[in-house]
Design an enzyme around this catalytic site. Sequence first.
Site, PDB file in Angstrom:
ATOM      1  N   CYS A 292     -38.797   7.633 -71.151  1.00  0.00           N
ATOM      2  CA  CYS A 292     -39.161   8.510 -72.259  1.00  0.00           C
ATOM      3  C   CYS A 292     -38.753   7.880 -73.596  1.00  0.00           C
ATOM      4  O   CYS A 292     -39.450   7.004 -74.083  1.00  0.00           O
ATOM      5  CB  CYS A 292     -38.565   9.907 -72.054  1.00  0.00           C
ATOM      6  SG  CYS A 292     -39.487  11.158 -72.957  1.00  0.00           S
TER       7      CYS A 292
ATOM      8  N   HIS B  91     -40.355  11.237 -66.930  1.00  0.00           N
ATOM      9  CA  HIS B  91     -38.996  11.182 -66.363  1.00  0.00           C
ATOM     10  C   HIS B  91     -39.046  11.017 -64.844  1.00  0.00           C
ATOM     11  O   HIS B  91     -38.898  12.003 -64.104  1.00  0.00           O
ATOM     12  CB  HIS B  91     -38.225  12.453 -66.733  1.00  0.00           C
ATOM     13  CG  HIS B  91     -37.882  12.534 -68.175  1.00  0.00           C
ATOM     14  ND1 HIS B  91     -36.784  11.908 -68.720  1.00  0.00           N
ATOM     15  CD2 HIS B  91     -38.508  13.147 -69.200  1.00  0.00           C
ATOM     16  CE1 HIS B  91     -36.740  12.138 -70.019  1.00  0.00           C
ATOM     17  NE2 HIS B  91     -37.782  12.881 -70.342  1.00  0.00           N
TER      18      HIS B  91
ATOM     19  N   GLU C  59     -36.872   9.991 -62.967  1.00  0.00           N
ATOM     20  CA  GLU C  59     -35.568  10.276 -62.337  1.00  0.00           C
ATOM     21  C   GLU C  59     -35.528  11.649 -61.658  1.00  0.00           C
ATOM     22  O   GLU C  59     -34.754  11.853 -60.727  1.00  0.00           O
ATOM     23  CB  GLU C  59     -34.427  10.166 -63.362  1.00  0.00           C
ATOM     24  CG  GLU C  59     -34.425  11.184 -64.499  1.00  0.00           C
ATOM     25  CD  GLU C  59     -35.200  10.729 -65.741  1.00  0.00           C
ATOM     26  OE1 GLU C  59     -36.118   9.892 -65.581  1.00  0.00           O
ATOM     27  OE2 GLU C  59     -34.919  11.228 -66.841  1.00  0.00           O
TER      28      GLU C  59
HETATM   29  N1  GLN Z   1     -37.189  12.308 -78.666  1.00  0.00           N
HETATM   30  C1  GLN Z   1     -38.332  11.783 -78.035  1.00  0.00           C
HETATM   31  C2  GLN Z   1     -39.513  12.743 -78.134  1.00  0.00           C
HETATM   32  O1  GLN Z   1     -39.352  13.888 -78.412  1.00  0.00           O
HETATM   33  C3  GLN Z   1     -38.035  11.420 -76.580  1.00  0.00           C
HETATM   34  C4  GLN Z   1     -37.717  12.601 -75.717  1.00  0.00           C
HETATM   35  C5  GLN Z   1     -37.066  12.221 -74.416  1.00  0.00           C
HETATM   36  O2  GLN Z   1     -36.557  11.116 -74.253  1.00  0.00           O
HETATM   37  N2  GLN Z   1     -37.014  13.152 -73.472  1.00  0.00           N
HETATM   38  O3  GLN Z   1     -40.633  12.354 -77.896  1.00  0.00           O
END
Ligand code: GLN
Length: 551
Positions: free
Chosen positions: A384, A510, A512
Amino acid sequence: MKPSPKYIFVTGGVVSGIGKGVTCASIGRILKARRFEVSIMKLDPYINVDPGTMSPAQHGEVFVTIDGAETDLDLGHYERFIDVPLTRASNVTSGQVYEEVIKRERRGDFLGGTIQVIPHVTDGIKRHVKRLGEESEADVVIVEVGGTVGDIEGLPFLEALRQLRREIGPENVMYVHLTFLVHIGATGELKTKPTQHSVATLRGIGILPDILACRTDFPFQPGTREKLALFCDVEDEAVIPLESVDNIYAVPLFLEEAGLGRIITRKLSLPERPVDLRSWQRLIDRMTDATRPLDIALVGKYVHAADAYISVEQAIRHAGINNGQRPNIRWIDSERLDASNIDAVLAGVDGIVVPGGFGPRGIEGKVEAGRYARVNNIPYLGLCLGLQTAVIEFARNVLHLESANSIEFDAETGDPVIWPMPDHYGAIDMGGTMRLGEQPCLLTPGTRAAAAYGVDLVNERHRHRMEFNNDYRERMTAAGMELSGINPDKDLVEIIELHDHPWFVAVQFHPEFTSRPDAPHPLFDGFVKAATARSDSDAPGVEIARQSSVS
Ligand code: GLN
């Protein structure tokens, strides 16, 4: 039609942080080992509507379900142990229940009535619990109450669980109380008094525990069991010792050996069935055998907070088991990482993971970690935010767009390589305004990502506001970045990777959250395989990594 399910209500006593989530997940596993269908939920007494707006430093990781709910990290334990995909129905907070009750009050549903904790809030809680039982088709529903008995905000939940016993029938409900036995160093005694008080408080509320699960750092002493049974009014065999173990995945085996499965089956009048924990036992054996050290750097800003990256940590470990490796995670504070110290800090690592995150703090350290991985051919996995910082790094150092940034960190940047998702542009609420939950991703044939997954289309869980800016696609790909996963509905870049690098893969989602101890996520597996290859090679600094993982 299936008969209505049985319920196991799990409360905590004495202190928090003694593994209630893992215990509930383990109860689920030993029931599943008897071929019972299990569903599970967490009741969280805090006032936040969900943990999505809470700092990971305070509350640990936010776990995301397939349907996009931002939930308590215990749901991650549940999914990993029981292997059931959960939904928003599995996490209910005081905030949610109050929000629903107040909305109904404003709408006029209770016109003339005084709205009270009992019955309105408790009815709301009971509705959620029963709904999960009805909708899940489970044989057994496990309900964990967050916090510790005696917490003021937990009272409506305990009252609701007390009432449910009358409604659902005593033969269909049981209460498990997880407590902690205090050890006095000077005398070597294991003390039961705090547990007695905790059970007394529970009984004052009208709940009589059927089972006492006793977390302890020391073995039971002569008389411990009998004393607890007598004072807390449970059967001797229902006092279950739960000694601290290094490996959380071993807890189901300990609980089963202590007879917990048998007692639950008997108390809930569930049919007696053979228990098959053989594959779980094999998993534990493989974990024990996986001893080859692998040095993985996790570069984040919450590395000092317990459990802020728990699913990432677990996913690395799962892939380790699959490859006979015992990853030694180096927790690197991204706020303190820069070009001047990175050589020393990351010397000898076999792989680098940059996990998710929000806000500008510590960003430059993550960008630098991406550069270091790219130029030194170190396997990299970006999750992400870890994709976004890798894209920023590539834009700055390969495309020479020096001010390239994400709109999240520099609203004025001339090169917004990461920007807000089109349909969320202008969103002002911080809660629940992200791309959340499972989304499709079409893999580009011939890429590392496609090879790792071995399929064409995957569904992965998201939680973010920002996206790869498609205006830069051409320039990035011309310079050696591959777009290996695309959202087919929205034409959004979901996975990037680099040519001419052993493994540099970053994802907007994600992975994970869907890794399991016995089925690692393919991208974590691919990453760990690449890190293993590096560790097996003569890459400089490998010796140092070996030494540090032993200490
Ligand atoms: N802050 C970033 C966004 O909002 C990444 C979010 C994250 O890593 N879950 O896109």
